[in-house]
Motif scaffolding. Structure first.
Motif, PDB file in Angstrom:
ATOM      1  N   GLU A  71       6.000 -16.096 -11.668  1.00 10.60           N
ATOM      2  CA  GLU A  71       5.988 -16.200 -10.204  1.00 10.60           C
ATOM      3  C   GLU A  71       6.970 -15.212  -9.573  1.00 10.60           C
ATOM      4  N   PRO A  72       6.841 -13.915  -9.841  1.00  7.05           N
ATOM      5  CA  PRO A  72       7.857 -12.961  -9.385  1.00  7.05           C
ATOM      6  C   PRO A  72       7.892 -12.726  -7.884  1.00  7.05           C
ATOM      7  N   THR A  73       6.877 -13.198  -7.145  1.00 11.14           N
ATOM      8  CA  THR A  73       6.836 -12.926  -5.702  1.00 11.14           C
ATOM      9  C   THR A  73       6.790 -14.196  -4.858  1.00 11.14           C
ATOM     10  N   THR A  74       7.021 -15.355  -5.464  1.00 11.32           N
ATOM     11  CA  THR A  74       6.849 -16.631  -4.756  1.00 11.32           C
ATOM     12  C   THR A  74       7.713 -16.736  -3.503  1.00 11.32           C
ATOM     13  N   ALA A  75       8.982 -16.359  -3.591  1.00 19.74           N
ATOM     14  CA  ALA A  75       9.917 -16.573  -2.481  1.00 19.74           C
ATOM     15  C   ALA A  75       9.963 -15.398  -1.506  1.00 19.74           C
ATOM     16  N   LEU A  76       9.071 -14.419  -1.672  1.00 21.79           N
ATOM     17  CA  LEU A  76       9.127 -13.212  -0.849  1.00 21.79           C
ATOM     18  C   LEU A  76       8.077 -13.255   0.255  1.00 21.79           C
ATOM     19  N   ASP A  77       8.382 -12.600   1.376  1.00 22.41           N
ATOM     20  CA  ASP A  77       7.376 -12.516   2.431  1.00 22.41           C
ATOM     21  C   ASP A  77       6.265 -11.562   2.001  1.00 22.41           C
ATOM     22  N   VAL A  78       5.165 -11.569   2.739  1.00 24.91           N
ATOM     23  CA  VAL A  78       3.959 -10.860   2.318  1.00 24.91           C
ATOM     24  C   VAL A  78       4.204  -9.365   2.134  1.00 24.91           C
ATOM     25  N   THR A  79       4.962  -8.760   3.037  1.00 24.73           N
ATOM     26  CA  THR A  79       5.210  -7.317   2.959  1.00 24.73           C
ATOM     27  C   THR A  79       6.005  -6.968   1.706  1.00 24.73           C
ATOM     28  N   ILE A  80       7.090  -7.703   1.462  1.00 23.63           N
ATOM     29  CA  ILE A  80       7.909  -7.446   0.285  1.00 23.63           C
ATOM     30  C   ILE A  80       7.132  -7.772  -0.982  1.00 23.63           C
ATOM     31  N   GLN A  81       6.322  -8.819  -0.930  1.00 21.57           N
ATOM     32  CA  GLN A  81       5.497  -9.185  -2.085  1.00 21.57           C
ATOM     33  C   GLN A  81       4.591  -8.025  -2.472  1.00 21.57           C
ATOM     34  N   ALA A  82       3.937  -7.413  -1.493  1.00 19.67           N
ATOM     35  CA  ALA A  82       3.043  -6.284  -1.775  1.00 19.67           C
ATOM     36  C   ALA A  82       3.815  -5.113  -2.372  1.00 19.67           C
ATOM     37  N   GLN A  83       5.018  -4.868  -1.873  1.00 21.16           N
ATOM     38  CA  GLN A  83       5.830  -3.774  -2.405  1.00 21.16           C
ATOM     39  C   GLN A  83       6.241  -4.033  -3.852  1.00 21.16           C
ATOM     40  N   VAL A  84       6.638  -5.272  -4.144  1.00 16.47           N
ATOM     41  CA  VAL A  84       7.069  -5.619  -5.502  1.00 16.47           C
ATOM     42  C   VAL A  84       5.900  -5.507  -6.478  1.00 16.47           C
ATOM     43  N   LEU A  85       4.725  -6.003  -6.082  1.00 15.30           N
ATOM     44  CA  LEU A  85       3.556  -5.914  -6.949  1.00 15.30           C
ATOM     45  C   LEU A  85       3.160  -4.466  -7.206  1.00 15.30           C
ATOM     46  N   ALA A  86       3.214  -3.638  -6.161  1.00 11.72           N
ATOM     47  CA  ALA A  86       2.904  -2.222  -6.332  1.00 11.72           C
ATOM     48  C   ALA A  86       3.904  -1.553  -7.264  1.00 11.72           C
ATOM     49  N   LEU A  87       5.170  -1.931  -7.124  1.00 15.98           N
ATOM     50  CA  LEU A  87       6.222  -1.377  -7.981  1.00 15.98           C
ATOM     51  C   LEU A  87       5.985  -1.737  -9.447  1.00 15.98           C
ATOM     52  N   ILE A  88       5.715  -3.014  -9.716  1.00 11.98           N
ATOM     53  CA  ILE A  88       5.460  -3.443 -11.092  1.00 11.98           C
ATOM     54  C   ILE A  88       4.242  -2.716 -11.657  1.00 11.98           C
ATOM     55  N   ARG A  89       3.194  -2.615 -10.866  1.00  9.15           N
ATOM     56  CA  ARG A  89       1.965  -1.961 -11.322  1.00  9.15           C
ATOM     57  C   ARG A  89       2.205  -0.489 -11.645  1.00  9.15           C
ATOM     58  N   ASN A  90       2.968   0.202 -10.799  1.00  8.60           N
ATOM     59  CA  ASN A  90       3.241   1.621 -11.037  1.00  8.60           C
ATOM     60  C   ASN A  90       4.107   1.831 -12.278  1.00  8.60           C
ATOM     61  N   LEU A  91       5.141   1.000 -12.423  1.00 10.20           N
ATOM     62  CA  LEU A  91       6.006   1.116 -13.596  1.00 10.20           C
ATOM     63  C   LEU A  91       5.241   0.778 -14.867  1.00 10.20           C
ATOM     64  N   GLN A  92       4.353  -0.185 -14.764  1.00 13.54           N
ATOM     65  CA  GLN A  92       3.540  -0.567 -15.912  1.00 13.54           C
ATOM     66  C   GLN A  92       2.623   0.581 -16.332  1.00 13.54           C
ATOM     67  N   ALA A  93       2.052   1.275 -15.346  1.00  8.90           N
ATOM     68  CA  ALA A  93       1.182   2.414 -15.644  1.00  8.90           C
ATOM     69  C   ALA A  93       1.963   3.547 -16.306  1.00  8.90           C
ATOM     70  N   GLU A  94       3.210   3.733 -15.883  1.00  4.14           N
ATOM     71  CA  GLU A  94       4.035   4.812 -16.441  1.00  4.14           C
ATOM     72  C   GLU A  94       4.484   4.512 -17.865  1.00  4.14           C
ATOM     73  N   THR A  95       4.768   3.253 -18.160  1.00  4.82           N
ATOM     74  CA  THR A  95       5.357   2.903 -19.446  1.00  4.82           C
ATOM     75  C   THR A  95       4.355   2.315 -20.439  1.00  4.82           C
ATOM     76  N   GLY A  96       3.161   1.890 -19.980  1.00  5.80           N
ATOM     77  CA  GLY A  96       2.188   1.266 -20.872  1.00  5.80           C
ATOM     78  C   GLY A  96       2.552  -0.159 -21.244  1.00  5.80           C
ATOM     79  N   THR A  97       3.454  -0.757 -20.475  1.00  4.69           N
ATOM     80  CA  THR A  97       3.893  -2.129 -20.766  1.00  4.69           C
ATOM     81  C   THR A  97       2.757  -3.123 -20.533  1.00  4.69           C
ATOM     82  N   ALA A  98       2.570  -4.040 -21.474  1.00  8.38           N
ATOM     83  CA  ALA A  98       1.641  -5.151 -21.280  1.00  8.38           C
ATOM     84  C   ALA A  98       2.347  -6.212 -20.439  1.00  8.38           C
ATOM     85  N   MET A  99       1.596  -6.951 -19.634  1.00 10.74           N
ATOM     86  CA  MET A  99       2.222  -7.959 -18.777  1.00 10.74           C
ATOM     87  C   MET A  99       1.433  -9.251 -18.769  1.00 10.74           C
TER      88      MET A  99
END
Length: 347
Positions: A186-214
């Motif tokens: 639940e990494p975005t539960t306590a965040l407002d919608v705007t910050i939630q979208a930014q955090v999800l985009a950040l995780i997705r981009n870092l995941q694409a760069e590193t090949g990390t499974a999630m």
């Protein structure tokens, strides 16, 4: 493609767990199986109390035993069963090749240390670098997660940061050693919608760069539609439906999944009421003998009460544990509970 590349980063098979030595007490997590590959995201979705977080903590080796007791199953990570590793072996993996983002950063971060010290501690522990190098790498991670003025924030304490920035610090800590697998509870539960979208985009981009499974644990189907490759719907400790994100949103087969979909507000014209699922998740002491969703299911028959349904294949990787599957034939009225399909957008 080599066998190593094809092999899942994590493969959980037949995992069952209880918090009692009594044979009469039902398993809190029961016969759970799933897999996630390099660069993929598996979302585990369900109501609070369904066993999602307990499963993730068990994989990390963070449940005290007793009272937690593994009944059966394996969790093969990079060729090793996490459930058979010693505490020392787990400590070498945690925060290194296997990391976790916890649900509430304010209680997960240590208030007595700066964020730079907390990120650097993980780097020093697993990479064997000195304090100066660990600090430099901590600064690099703060830049990577796009925290404003990272040179200043490096020496800030958790209470001096906003909720969104604390969550970014948690992401920086989790990814500091470029893990093979990231578990996000639940990494975005306590965040407002705007910050939630930014955090999800950040995780997705870092995941694409590193090949990390999630493995992403959530109850938010909007998040699922945004980031998932595969989805496991969990109810009362069991995975009741599994498939690709398209399978689950376009053709949900379990009445519980259909109920969750029906509770999603539509973006179109408002007509009628949202669907509701009566009742609540049963407590461990009150688990039904058959299908655990049967007491809440509007389509339950006697066999649903008498016996737990087996997994049934639908198409491809799509499978469901329901006596009624395919649901459109056995329970045609189920369609009224389903919201309009929500497809994953391609960036």
């Amino acid at each position: 493609m080599s066998d190593t590349e094809r092999r899942p980063v994590l493969e959980v098979s037949g995992f069952s767990l209880k918090f009692s030595r009594s044979a009469a007490m039902p398993n809190l997590v029961d016969n759970v199986s799933f897999a996630v590959g390099s660069g993929e995201t598996l979302c585990i979705v369900g109501e609070s109390g369904c066993g999602k977080s307990v499963t993730s903590l068990a994989l990390m080796g963070l449940l005290a035993s007793p009272p937690a007791q593994r009944v059966s199953g394996t969790a093969v990570f990079d060729g090793k069963d996490l459930f058979t590793l010693t505490e020392r072996e787990l400590a070498d993996i945690r925060g290194n090749r296997l990391s976790m983002i916890f649900q509430e950063p304010m209680t997960s971060l240590n208030p007595a240390f700066t964020v730079g010290e907390q990120i650097g501690e993980s780097v020093r522990r697993h990479r064997g670098v000195d304090r100066a190098e660990a600090r430099a790498q901590a600064l690099e991670m703060l830049r990577l997660v796009r925290i404003p003025a990272p040179e200043t924030r490096l020496d800030a304490y958790p209470h001096q940061l906003s909720g969104g920035m604390r969550q970014r610090v948690m992401i920086a800590m989790a990814l500091a050693n470029r893990p093979r697998l990231l578990i996000a509870d639940e990494p975005t539960t306590a965040l407002d919608v705007t910050i939630q979208a930014q955090v999800l985009a950040l995780i997705r981009n870092l995941q694409a760069e590193t090949g990390t499974a999630m493995v992403l644990i959530t109850h938010d189907l909007g998040v699922v539609a945004e980031v998932a490759d595969h989805v496991a719907v969990m109810y009362a400790g069991r995975i009741v439906e599994y498939g690709t994100v398209a399978d689950l949103f376009d053709d949900p087969q379990h009445p519980y999944t259909i109920g969750l979909m029906g509770a999603i507000p539509s973006t179109g014209k408002r007509e009628g009421s949202l669907a509701t699922i009566r009742g609540s998740v049963p407590s461990p002491e009150q688990m039904p003998d058959g299908c655990r969703f049967a007491p809440r299911c509007p389509f339950a028959a006697q066999r649903c009460i008498d016996a737990a349904p087996p997994d049934q294949p639908i198409a491809g990787v799509h499978r469901v544990a329901c006596w009624l599957a395919p649901v459109e034939q056995s329970a045609p009225g189920a369609g009224q509970y389903q919201a309009a399909p929500m497809r994953k957008e391609v960036a």
